[in-house]
Design a protein around this motif. Structure first.
Motif, mmCIF file in Angstrom:
data_model
loop_
_atom_site.group_PDB
_atom_site.id
_atom_site.type_symbol
_atom_site.label_atom_id
_atom_site.label_comp_id
_atom_site.label_asym_id
_atom_site.label_seq_id
_atom_site.Cartn_x
_atom_site.Cartn_y
_atom_site.Cartn_z
ATOM 1 N N UNK A 107 0.679 -1.376 -0.082
ATOM 2 C CA UNK A 107 0.151 0.031 0.098
ATOM 3 C C UNK A 107 0.953 1.297 0.033
ATOM 4 N N UNK A 108 0.262 2.390 -0.203
ATOM 5 C CA UNK A 108 0.891 3.472 -0.485
ATOM 6 C C UNK A 108 1.511 4.233 1.037
ATOM 7 N N UNK A 109 0.308 4.035 1.681
ATOM 8 C CA UNK A 109 0.481 4.420 3.122
ATOM 9 C C UNK A 109 -0.284 3.633 4.240
ATOM 10 N N UNK A 110 -0.077 3.853 5.512
ATOM 11 C CA UNK A 110 -0.824 3.089 6.543
ATOM 12 C C UNK A 110 -0.796 3.879 7.762
ATOM 13 N N UNK A 111 -1.811 3.461 8.731
ATOM 14 C CA UNK A 111 -1.637 4.110 10.036
ATOM 15 C C UNK A 111 -1.724 2.949 11.037
#
Length: 199
Positions: A107-111
């Motif tokens: 994925x491009x980003x994550x939290x």
């Protein structure tokens, strides 16, 4: 004093004066050189680094209670605060199951929300499995306590039997040491490809 001696005496005076004139013109004409040190970072990059701490190329590996191996890597990670969750960019996670299968999550980003034991992958989420299934979605929520993840939104996928879409998707195990399943629900539409099925 003869003519030769006079020429030598003049040259002793003229040549040093000429060299002084040449040197002085060099210093006057030459450009001013900056003595300030040049830092090889853009101003925007420095400001972003000063705003908060960050970890470059973090890497984590572990094993679930069921024995499945999980490896997580990212390009950059930012710690969370009281108001925001920890975040990372260019995430790559791999799950190696006890039965020898591999599931790759990108994925491009994550939290990360540790209080709720939930990690969210956002933006261009891709799921690749060893059986040839490729799934794409916008959001994937993963439970950190066990091997379970779900996509609350629409997914599109291609697999060994063809291309299909679904409203939701879930990755889970039915028992503690059971195999990993990928389940598609909520309006599944399959375009069956006999050529793929024969392979």
């Amino acid at each position: 004093m003869d003519r030769y001696s006079r020429i030598v005496a003049y040259l002793k005076v003229i040549l040093p004066l000429a060299s002084l004139i040449l040197l002085s013109t060099l210093f006057l004409i030459s450009r001013r050189v900056s003595t300030e040190p040049v830092i090889p970072f853009a101003k925007v990059d420095i400001e972003s680094r000063l705003k908060g701490q960050q970890v470059t190329a973090p890497f984590f590996t572990g094993t679930t209670s069921s024995g499945h191996e999980i490896t997580i890597a990212a390009a950059k990670a930012l710690p969370g605060s009281d108001r925001s969750s920890a975040s990372a960019t260019d995430l790559e996670a791999e799950i190696r199951t006890t039965e020898g299968r591999s599931i790759l999550l990108l994925s491009d980003k994550g939290t990360l929300r540790p209080n709720e034991d939930i990690a969210e992958l956002e933006g261009n989420v891709r799921i690749l499995s060893t059986d040839g299934t490729r799934v794409e979605t916008d959001l994937l929520e993963a439970n950190l306590n066990g091997l379970e993840a779900r996509s609350p939104g629409a997914v599109s996928a291609t697999g060994p039997i063809g291309d299909f879409t679904a409203g939701t998707m879930r990755i889970f195990t039915e028992t503690k040491n059971g195999p990993v399943h990928i389940e598609f629900t909520n309006g599944v539409k399959l375009v069956y490809d006999p050529a793929k099925a024969e392979r």
